[in-house]
Write a protein that holds these residues in place. Structure first.
Motif, PDB file in Angstrom:
ATOM      1  N   GLN A  32       1.016  -1.174  -0.014  1.00  0.00           N
ATOM      2  CA  GLN A  32      -0.070   0.042   0.117  1.00  0.00           C
ATOM      3  C   GLN A  32       0.857   1.322   0.025  1.00  0.00           C
ATOM      4  O   GLN A  32       1.989   1.297   0.488  1.00  0.00           O
ATOM      5  N   CYS A 336      -3.444  10.889 -10.848  1.00  0.00           N
ATOM      6  CA  CYS A 336      -4.607  10.584 -11.198  1.00  0.00           C
ATOM      7  C   CYS A 336      -5.789  11.224 -10.503  1.00  0.00           C
ATOM      8  O   CYS A 336      -5.564  11.330  -9.218  1.00  0.00           O
ATOM      9  N   VAL A 338      -8.668  10.049  -9.444  1.00  0.00           N
ATOM     10  CA  VAL A 338      -9.435   9.273  -8.682  1.00  0.00           C
ATOM     11  C   VAL A 338      -9.067   9.151  -7.386  1.00  0.00           C
ATOM     12  O   VAL A 338      -9.672   9.477  -6.159  1.00  0.00           O
ATOM     13  N   PRO A 339      -7.612   8.962  -6.857  1.00  0.00           N
ATOM     14  CA  PRO A 339      -7.310   9.160  -5.534  1.00  0.00           C
ATOM     15  C   PRO A 339      -7.118  10.595  -4.877  1.00  0.00           C
ATOM     16  O   PRO A 339      -7.284  10.706  -3.733  1.00  0.00           O
ATOM     17  N   ARG A 448       4.647   1.861 -10.607  1.00  0.00           N
ATOM     18  CA  ARG A 448       3.933   3.046 -11.592  1.00  0.00           C
ATOM     19  C   ARG A 448       4.252   2.242 -13.064  1.00  0.00           C
ATOM     20  O   ARG A 448       3.208   2.401 -13.667  1.00  0.00           O
ATOM     21  N   ILE A 451       1.585  -0.611 -13.389  1.00  0.00           N
ATOM     22  CA  ILE A 451       0.217  -0.102 -13.407  1.00  0.00           C
ATOM     23  C   ILE A 451       0.031   0.645 -14.932  1.00  0.00           C
ATOM     24  O   ILE A 451      -1.119   0.107 -15.504  1.00  0.00           O
ATOM     25  N   ARG A 455      -2.277  -1.367 -17.666  1.00  0.00           N
ATOM     26  CA  ARG A 455      -3.328  -0.488 -18.361  1.00  0.00           C
ATOM     27  C   ARG A 455      -3.460  -0.551 -19.888  1.00  0.00           C
ATOM     28  O   ARG A 455      -4.626  -0.506 -20.250  1.00  0.00           O
ATOM     29  N   THR A 458      -4.537  -3.841 -20.931  1.00  0.00           N
ATOM     30  CA  THR A 458      -6.020  -4.407 -20.783  1.00  0.00           C
ATOM     31  C   THR A 458      -6.969  -3.314 -21.334  1.00  0.00           C
ATOM     32  O   THR A 458      -7.343  -3.357 -22.570  1.00  0.00           O
ATOM     33  N   ILE A 459      -7.009  -2.267 -20.683  1.00  0.00           N
ATOM     34  CA  ILE A 459      -8.217  -1.341 -21.365  1.00  0.00           C
ATOM     35  C   ILE A 459      -7.893  -0.728 -22.493  1.00  0.00           C
ATOM     36  O   ILE A 459      -8.797  -0.484 -23.530  1.00  0.00           O
ATOM     37  N   LEU A 461      -5.680  -1.625 -24.781  1.00  0.00           N
ATOM     38  CA  LEU A 461      -5.608  -2.542 -25.860  1.00  0.00           C
ATOM     39  C   LEU A 461      -6.996  -2.659 -26.410  1.00  0.00           C
ATOM     40  O   LEU A 461      -7.362  -2.648 -27.498  1.00  0.00           O
ATOM     41  N   SER A 462      -7.937  -3.203 -25.326  1.00  0.00           N
ATOM     42  CA  SER A 462      -9.307  -3.692 -25.411  1.00  0.00           C
ATOM     43  C   SER A 462      -9.981  -2.505 -26.337  1.00  0.00           C
ATOM     44  O   SER A 462     -10.643  -2.694 -27.318  1.00  0.00           O
ATOM     45  N   LEU A 463      -9.776  -1.275 -25.915  1.00  0.00           N
ATOM     46  CA  LEU A 463     -10.738  -0.197 -26.525  1.00  0.00           C
ATOM     47  C   LEU A 463      -9.959  -0.110 -28.133  1.00  0.00           C
ATOM     48  O   LEU A 463     -10.689   0.572 -29.140  1.00  0.00           O
ATOM     49  N   ALA A 519     -13.184   7.480 -21.960  1.00  0.00           N
ATOM     50  CA  ALA A 519     -13.039   6.400 -21.105  1.00  0.00           C
ATOM     51  C   ALA A 519     -11.467   6.357 -20.477  1.00  0.00           C
ATOM     52  O   ALA A 519     -11.453   6.031 -19.172  1.00  0.00           O
ATOM     53  N   ALA A 520     -10.316   6.500 -21.318  1.00  0.00           N
ATOM     54  CA  ALA A 520      -9.199   6.662 -20.738  1.00  0.00           C
ATOM     55  C   ALA A 520      -8.631   7.782 -21.550  1.00  0.00           C
ATOM     56  O   ALA A 520      -8.485   7.440 -22.733  1.00  0.00           O
ATOM     57  N   SER A 573     -14.425   7.570 -15.155  1.00  0.00           N
ATOM     58  CA  SER A 573     -13.880   6.973 -13.613  1.00  0.00           C
ATOM     59  C   SER A 573     -14.066   8.287 -12.655  1.00  0.00           C
ATOM     60  O   SER A 573     -14.313   8.206 -11.413  1.00  0.00           O
TER      61      SER A 573
END
Lengths: 614, 88
Positions: A32, A336, A338-339, A448, A451, A455, A458-459, A461-463, A519-520, A573
């Motif tokens: 953490q 980011c 989000v945090p 980092r 991460i 990213r 996954t996301i 590449l998929s998009l 989306a990103a 997000s």
């Protein structure tokens, strides 16, 4: 012990920045986030380990608090868990109080308050090495007797003392203190009594801290040092990353060329070359720049400088309708939003918290860096200014600065609109300076990098694959004269929304990229690469986005797109986390509405003015 | 259609399906869960991930718990004045 199972349930509690999360990581093997400032942990985190005797131990890492009289949402979590009032959470069997050995006058007060809860407790006297260096002598036996609980010396960031703590936790539970300080009694006076019997403090603060603070907290020199640090950071992002980026770019091109030779022309060839290599490859090359940015951020976090920067900027923040406490959440948003938005839980005042949440998306997150870097590399010449400064780095600094100024202006407008004009004083604990550990920094950078690559893998590449699908189908009708992509779903959508963005100078290709970019952020780069690769003939377009946009776009269009990315909402997000933190769709609508409006206005003005000037 | 053509379409379809799966899991986890249940995989007890969390920094680790429902000052917590103790 919980009745249902043989699991020991312990909670790590203590004042902020006492080392609870570092100890949690040591006990449970977690990774953490830890940093040298208060307010890093804003919610409870759970981990488990098996003790040497085979007993399962469930460990809760709780947000730091100075008292059980919670004043902010993160402190309320700790209060409720300790009192057994947290929904879905059983009361801990044992509290492990983590106290900073260099600042026992402050930390012991909370320990005494916790004793009133009547739970078994163990005190982890953390940062004993730093205390010893400062000449602080602690008579552990006397402290143990005074408090009526076991005391274990630890240095969580160096592994010291954790084995002893684990052994102690493996034994029978210590009994709760028989004589806790009576309700209403002065805890500070009791702390003073304890310190007099068990602790010798030659000096309240470290000499080195005082010496450094004379410069870093100076109203003039301090601000100058902060400006130079930020400026240097953005210069380095461009200047240091170039060779590494060139290497990665060459690697991506080589893989693309190899695949183009192996896979025969057709559907799969197009997916691999125009979709994956052109799209994903164009994002991967920005890894070095992201890592250099985080190198600086990690260094500043570890050193203890960040709370000083918050202190320096408090006057400016209050003037703009924020508070010095907004600084850490806003700074976290550079990684980011989000945090960053979640870190706003440390702000006590609901009004200041809401203002911070609403402006946090204006801080430039690391996902925007690839977009900025691409456009700067395409349109800003690689040259030196005044013989020393990298022009591209200066522009990047300007973009980050624009986001900060935008946030201050928006906060100021909100301050003018609201009825409550009260200002809240900043009460902030300044930690001791610490030399960052190179191994910790290296681990932080490695995480980092993982991460970012996860990213990408996954996301992003998929998009990119889905965008390739939408850009390739349906096939053009017989006798079609335009490029095949014009007849695809993506082409149709791009052409349909382009009139809305025409005043901003955006072509239909940019419009297509803006949609998955919601989306990103980085997907905007891969989307542009895929769209241009499919619009061109031959494999040479793959991995050559930069020269294509440099040749096809005008400077006003590029500047307009940069302005758009400074102000537009970061991603879905961010909006989702705003909804979760504020429990209000109205706030989400307000944030999205004003950010889109601001982005549109800034982009249009930039484009129209640049067009007149060029 | 040659065997290579069939294989090519199959591979592309598989890649597209996996991509759609990942995207749905990120932004529409409940829809993906419903789809799973409809084809007889997964159960109602499976918990869906919080929407869109993975699309952010992927490292906030904040997806599991909701924030406190109310601000503590609204729930009747007593605010105490800060008291300073003179150093010895």
């Amino acid at each position: 012990m919980t009745a249902m199972e043989n699991v020991l349930h312990i909670a790590l509690v203590g004042n902020p920045n006492s080392g609870k999360t570092a100890l949690f990581n040591r006990l449970t093997g977690s990774r953490q986030k830890v940093a040298n400032y208060a307010g890093v942990t804003v919610e409870r985190k759970e981990g488990r380990y098996t003790s040497p005797t085979g007993r399962s131990v469930r460990v809760l890492d709780l947000p730091g608090t100075y008292s059980l009289n919670a004043t902010s949402p993160d402190e309320a979590v700790t209060r409720d868990v300790c009192m057994g009032r947290f929904e879905g959470e059983t009361r801990p069997d044992l509290l492990v109080c983590v106290a900073d050995a260099t600042n026992l006058r402050l930390h012991l007060r909370f320990v005494l308050e916790l004793q009133r809860l009547g739970l078994p407790m163990v005190l982890a006297l953390n940062m004993c090495d730093a205390a010893a260096k400062r000449g602080i002598r602690i008579d552990v036996e006397a402290l143990q007797a005074g408090l009526g609980m076991p005391v274990i010396e630890t240095v969580a960031i160096r592994h010291r003392g954790t084995s002893e703590l684990v052994r102690r936790l493996d034994g029978p539970l210590p009994p709760p203190t028989a004589m806790p300080v009576a309700p209403g009694a002065d805890l500070h006076a009791e702390v003073s009594r304890l310190l007099a019997t068990a602790v010798t403090v030659p000096r309240r603060t470290a000499r080195i801290d005082d010496a450094l603070d004379r410069f870093f907290l100076h109203p003039v020199f301090g601000l100058a040092i902060l400006s130079v640090l930020m400026f240097f950071m953005f210069q380095a992002v461009f200047a240091w990353a170039a060779p590494l980026m060139d290497g990665l770019d060459a690697g991506v091109s080589a893989v693309g060329a190899m695949l183009a030779n192996v896979v025969p022309p057709g559907l799969l060839h197009s997916l691999l070359i125009d979709g994956l290599i052109a799209g994903v490859g164009s994002v991967v090359v920005f890894l070095p720049q992201i890592l250099i940015l985080f190198l600086f951020i990690l260094f500043l976090e570890e050193s203890g400088y960040l709370p000083r920067a918050a202190f320096l900027l408090d006057r400016l923040m209050v003037g703009a309708g924020l508070t010095g406490r907004s600084f850490i959440p806003l700074l976290s948003s550079f990684a980011c939003a989000v945090p960053g938005i979640m870190a706003a839980r440390t702000i006590q005042d609901p009004r200041d918290r809401l203002a911070t949440i609403l402006v946090a998306p204006l801080m430039t997150c690391s996902a925007r860096l690839p977009v900025y870097a691409l456009l700067i590399a395409a349109f800003i010449p690689k040259q030196q200014v005044l013989g020393a400064f990298n022009l591209q780095g200066l522009v990047l600094f300007g973009l980050y600065f624009s986001g900060i100024v935008g946030a201050l202006v928006v906060a100021w407008v909100m301050k003018k609109i609201r009825k409550d004009q009260n200002e809240h004083a900043l009460l902030l604990e300044l930690p001791s300076y610490r030399m960052p550990n190179p191994i910790d920094i290296a681990i932080g950078l490695w995480e980092r990098a993982m991460i970012f690559l996860r990213r990408v893998g996954t996301i992003i590449l998929s998009l990119t694959v889905l965008l390739w699908l939408m850009s390739s189908f349906p096939a053009p009708p017989d006798g079609a004269t335009g490029a095949p992509i014009d007849y695809s779903f993506a082409g149709i959508i791009g052409h349909a929304i382009q009139p809305l963005f025409a005043p901003l100078g955006f072509g239909w290709e940019i419009c297509v990229a803006l949609v998955p970019g919601m989306a990103a952020r980085e997907v905007a780069v891969s989307a542009l690469a895929t769209v241009y690769a499919l619009s061109s003939t031959g494999d040479d377009a793959a991995g050559q986005l930069l020269p294509i946009i440099a040749g096809q776009w005008s400077l006003p269009t590029a500047l307009s797109l940069l302005a758009w990315y400074v102000f537009a909402p970061q991603c879905v997000s961010t909006l989702a986390v705003i909804r979760r933190e504020t429990e209000s769709w109205r706030t989400v609508a307000l944030a999205a509405g004003y950010l889109f409006g601001l982005a549109y206005l800034a982009s249009m003005l930039t484009y129209q003015i640049a067009r007149l000037l060029t | 259609m040659t065997a290579y053509d069939i294989l090519e379409v199959g591979v592309v379809a598989l890649i597209v399906a996996i991509s759609l799966w990942v995207v749905l899991g990120t932004w529409a986890p409940r829809l993906r869960q419903r789809l799973l249940r409809r084809v007889g995989l997964g159960s109602a007890a499976d918990t869906a991930a919080a929407p869109a969390c993975d699309a952010g920094c992927s490292a906030c680790d904040g997806c599991s718990s909701a924030p406190p429902r109310r601000h503590p000052t609204e729930s009747g917590a007593v605010e105490h004045p800060i008291r300073f103790q003179r150093a010895d």
